[in-house]
Design an enzyme around this catalytic site. Structure first.
Site, short mmCIF file in Angstrom:
data_model
loop_
_atom_site.label_atom_id
_atom_site.label_comp_id
_atom_site.label_asym_id
_atom_site.label_seq_id
_atom_site.Cartn_x
_atom_site.Cartn_y
_atom_site.Cartn_z
N GLU A 159 0.92 -1.15 -0.11
CA GLU A 159 -0.04 0.06 0.04
C GLU A 159 0.94 1.27 0.17
O GLU A 159 0.63 2.08 -0.68
CB GLU A 159 -1.03 0.00 1.23
N HIS A 190 -9.74 -5.38 11.10
CA HIS A 190 -10.54 -4.86 9.90
C HIS A 190 -11.94 -4.09 10.12
O HIS A 190 -12.77 -4.13 9.09
CB HIS A 190 -10.87 -6.25 9.25
#
Lengths: 329, 365
Positions: free
Chosen positions: A60, A129
């Protein structure tokens, strides 16, 4: 008017903008051959090819930075984070590069990039998450942060974001992807929603509920509960967290004189705190009660299904807060 | 970009053709390390070009000496990282570029900004925090930007700019504009993740970029041996199937030639290269660094190898007279003094420029 899902609304926005402008591309993990981890980009690889629909490895920081550099020299990248949780490892690229490059270059460079993906909780995906990253980005001058709740806004705002010359964090929700709603047919012409305008989802007279993203839908359920008790709630869907349209909020509070801010993120210094500050700062004389917040619980998200729901704003908890500001609890 | 993976498979990673040996250039490298005697450069040297590069290096040196003075006088604030000793890297490498190529650097960015075409007075005014500076006084020493000359900035987060530079190369490949990006960083950057993600992606997507690791032996104050398990930084390229090179920056023309090979590879083959250039900074990491981690003897020994002096001596060997060189120095001195005067006399920016430079269009509050 036709009804389509939030997911498809996003896909239409991306496809239409890619069709319109060759500088627009999308990159991220699984966006291409896999057709999108959440299928937002389904079909785009076949339609636009691997030059413009680019599968990235799990990096990322690397690909967010590549997007920033490409944007600085004239492309208009869309960078998909599989979820916003993973943006944390790219935070430096967004905070130190995307948001800063215009000012530290004295205005010589702009960074027209859209970072997008699902934000907040899904269903029992655990603490790492389930995070709402709203405030981390809304806090940063130089960024714009959008969080649409409806398919219509998802499409119209994403198209506006892609055309905007500033770096934009576009927060979706996994639990909204299947939500259906009215979205204008592309045959009816170009459809764009202006960035920075809140939307009154439901008119009411007794109390204002301010919310965004998935929780706007929960707020609508809360308003339905309150209606059964004879309480008329107005729901203001912010849609954009930065810029934050406090005028629309204040217009509503001017009518109801009571407000509850509901959101999924943690309470400490969250976007809700900013909204509350603006209401008291600009609308103090209109208030008949302190403004309350209903937020996610101030703990990491637990896995257990019941505890997860306990930690999230519910129609009942929002309705209870509304009754409290009405002194009817 | 994906879709060209066959090319990578077909081509074995190599340094000038050899892939398997981990330190293939070490014998040559060691010989270079001891090569401190100034000798005539190669026969095909262009004296005018050497003179031009010498002029750039000398200008950067003198500008930075004035920066140090102004800093001591409190006219420059914040951090100030000087390039003194390393000028041959920026000047030599940028000499291998076209004007429309891109460069991206670290906070030690004065040298590359000037080598890429930024005027001394724009640098000095920026450091003085003036509105006439390259970034209107908003960036400062660490953030020199010059859009018209392809200077895409100096960045202050170690390693954070490397993916960004890869993005510039990505855009060049996407558009097919033939540009090459040079990305500078120190050996202190190769221990952070962004370096590895950036190299990995540049190699995977065959991007036209040259990664220039300016190995000045100290990551701030920590010597190489204490930051890297493998001191040969260029070996990092092997893991990514990337071409590499490694040499000392003592001769500015050699820097130009060696970086030029990598630039050519980027431009014609769209392949990245990691180049480790061994160099040495004569000053501390920044102005606040007294440099107690190294001895005066070490610094003196390095100063004897100063690439700037070497270029000057070479010019003499090539027939430039003392008078000619003195005249050059005078021109440079005038430019430096003009830059200082310009910076001192320029106006400061006002708060009205803050919001328009933060957002394009209306401020998002």
């Amino acid at each position: 008017m036709r009804e389509i899902a939030y997911r498809l609304a996003l896909r239409e926005a991306i496809a239409e903008e890619m069709e319109r402008d060759d500088r627009v591309l999308i990159m991220g993990e699984e966006v291409g051959r896999y057709q999108g981890a959440y299928k937002v980009t389904e079909g785009l690889f076949d339609r636009f090819g691997d030059r413009r629909v680019i599968d990235t490895p799990i990096a990322e920081n690397g690909f967010a930075g590549i997007g920033v550099g490409a944007a600085m020299v004239g492309l208009r990248p869309i960078v998909e984070f599989m979820t916003w949780n993973f943006s944390a490892v790219a935070f430096d690229q967004i905070l130190s590069n995307a948001a800063k490059v215009r000012q530290m270059s004295g205005g010589q460079f702009t960074c027209p990039i859209v970072f997008r993906g699902p934000n907040g909780s899904a269903r029992q995906v655990g603490s790492q998450h389930s995070q709402s990253m709203d405030i981390f980005y809304a806090h940063v001058p130089g960024l714009k942060v959008l969080a649409p709740a409806t398919p219509r806004d998802a499409k119209g705002l994403l198209k506006a974001a892609i055309r905007d010359d500033n770096p934009i964090c576009f927060l979706e929700s996994e639990t909204l992807y299947n939500l259906k709603g009215d979205v204008p047919d592309p045959a009816e012409g170009d459809f764009v929603v202006e960035i920075g305008k809140a939307n009154v989802l439901r008119e009411g007279t007794d109390v204002t509920i301010v919310s965004w993203s998935r929780i706007s839908m929960v707020a609508m359920q809360a308003a339905a509960l309150l209606e059964k008790e004879g309480i008329s709630a107005e729901v203001v869907d912010l849609r954009s967290l930065r810029p934050l349209d406090h005028e629309t909020v204040l217009n509503s509070v001017g009518k109801t004189h009571r407000a509850v801010v509901a959101h999924e993120g943690w309470p400490y210094g969250g976007v809700g705190a900013e909204v509350v500050d603006r209401i008291q700062r600009y609308g103090f004389d209109e208030l008949d009660a302190p403004v309350l917040r209903v937020s996610g619980a101030d703990v990491p998200m637990p896995y257990n299904a019941k505890l997860e729901q306990y930690c999230l704003p519910q129609p009942e908890t929002i309705a209870a807060a509304c009754k409290k500001v009405l002194y009817r609890d | 970009m994906p879709g060209k993976q066959t090319k990578q498979e077909a081509k074995k990673p190599s340094v000038h053709g050899e892939a398997s040996s981990p330190s293939i250039k070490d014998s040559q490298f060691a010989k270079q390390a001891g090569a401190d005697r100034v000798s005539l450069p190669r026969a095909d040297v262009d004296t005018d070009e050497l003179s031009r590069l010498y002029r750039q290096m000398q200008l950067i040196r003198r500008v930075e000496e004035e920066c140090a003075r102004a800093y001591a006088q409190g006219k420059i604030g914040g951090f100030l990282h000087l390039y003194i000793g390393q000028e041959s890297v920026g000047v030599g490498s940028i000499a291998a570029l076209r004007h429309d190529d891109y460069v991206v650097g670290t906070y030690r960015d004065h040298g590359i900004a000037m080598a890429k075409g930024m005027a001394a007075k724009q640098v000095m005014a920026e450091l003085f925090g003036k509105a006439t500076g390259c970034s209107q006084g908003l960036g400062g020493s660490m953030h020199l930007f010059d859009a018209k000359n392809g200077m895409l900035g100096g960045y202050g987060i170690v390693g954070g700019h490397i993916p960004l530079a890869v993005g510039c190369a990505f855009a060049s490949k996407y558009r097919g504009d033939g540009r090459v990006t040079l990305c500078y960083f120190g050996e202190g950057s190769v221990t952070i993740g962004s370096f590895h993600e950036a190299l990995s992606l540049a190699a995977l997507w065959h991007l036209p970029i040259v990664f220039i690791c300016e190995n000045n032996e100290y990551a701030m104050g920590t010597p190489l041996a204490r930051t890297l398990s493998v001191e040969d930084v260029s070996q990092k390229a092997l893991a990514y199937g990337m071409q590499r090179d490694r040499f000392f920056a003592r001769d500015v023309l050699e820097v130009k030639q060696r970086i030029g090979e990598a630039v050519e590879r980027a431009r014609t083959e769209s392949e990245p290269t990691l180049v480790e250039v061994r160099t040495y900074r004569f000053r501390g990491h920044s102005m606040s660094d007294p440099g107690k981690y190294r001895t005066a003897d070490e610094i003196e020994a390095q100063k004897k190898l100063d690439p700037l002096n070497r270029a000057r001596e070479q010019l003499k060997l090539l027939g430039r007279t003392e008078e000619q060189l003195a005249k050059l120095d005078e021109e440079i001195e005038a430019e430096v003094q003009e830059a200082v005067k310009f910076a001192e006399e320029s106006e400061e920016p006002g708060p009205e420029i803050l919001e328009p430079t933060t957002y394009s269009g209306p401020f998002a509050r």
